[in-house]
Design an enzyme around this catalytic site. Structure first.
Site, PDB file in Angstrom:
ATOM      1  N   MET A  35      -5.644   4.419 -17.976  1.00 20.14           N
ATOM      2  CA  MET A  35      -5.301   3.071 -17.502  1.00 20.14           C
ATOM      3  C   MET A  35      -4.105   2.494 -18.256  1.00 20.14           C
ATOM      4  SD  MET A  35      -7.264   2.663 -14.988  1.00 20.14           S
ATOM      5  CE  MET A  35      -6.783   1.015 -14.613  1.00 20.14           C
ATOM      6  N   CYS A  63     -13.278  -0.218 -10.683  1.00 18.66           N
ATOM      7  CA  CYS A  63     -12.712   0.595  -9.602  1.00 18.66           C
ATOM      8  C   CYS A  63     -13.624   0.537  -8.380  1.00 18.66           C
ATOM      9  CB  CYS A  63     -12.484   2.027 -10.067  1.00 18.66           C
ATOM     10  SG  CYS A  63     -13.908   2.823 -10.806  1.00 18.66           S
TER      11      CYS A  63
END
Length: 173
Positions: free
Chosen positions: A13, A152
């Site tokens: 990320m 997510c």
């Protein structure tokens, strides 16, 4: 004046965030912290991604500094938030996955950081789990110094649920 950004956690990320914002004219990356690697390792991982391929820029290192062209980005390897000086950052991307409570994230704000964006959900009152196109209208800069990009799963599911609910109605889920 550019927004000065720090990244805590340079895993998938953190690196994808770096790739996405690096060329923005109004953003300056001023610091990277990740206890799992030194500047050489972080530069290598930024250059080569198994899914997204080779980065368009070349990240090098010199000591504990990442070099991208003429840009120098200091890299640290601290585990505790208070061990890193975040005071020169306007915004910190918290991508370590370790700090997911308002109390733990307060360490950034105590150092003068204006806003923290967490790449994982923070399930506490006063922290907006923001899903673009779904509830981003709820963001209030005066109320939300800490926001998250939700999870997510939420980012995948929420747009579909919104369309179904608005067009067919969902009574229970």
């Amino acid at each position: 004046m550019a927004i000065r950004v720090g990244i805590n956690g340079f895993g998938r990320m953190g690196r994808l965030t770096m790739r996405a914002i690096y060329d923005a004219e109004d953003i300056e990356i001023v610091k990277i912290n990740d206890p799992a690697g030194d500047a050489a390792t972080l530069a290598h991982l930024l250059n080569f991604d198994s899914v997204h391929g080779r980065w368009q820029h070349e990240a090098l290192h010199q000591g504990e500094t990442m070099l991208i062209g003429s840009v120098e980005i200091p890299c640290t390897g601290n585990k505790a938030l208070c061990e890193t000086d975040w005071s020169d950052c306007d915004l910190v991307i918290e991508a370590s996955g370790k700090f997911k409570s308002r109390e733990s994230l307060q360490a950034y704000l105590d150092q003068g950081v204006k806003r923290v964006v967490v790449t994982a959900p923070v399930k506490q009152d006063g922290v907006l789990d923001c899903v673009m196109g779904i509830n981003d209208h709820l963001f209030n800069p005066q109320l939300h110094a800490i926001v998250t990009a939700a999870s997510c799963t939420t980012n995948c599911l929420a747009p579909v649920v919104k369309v179904i609910h608005e067009n067919l109605e969902i009574k229970h889920g």
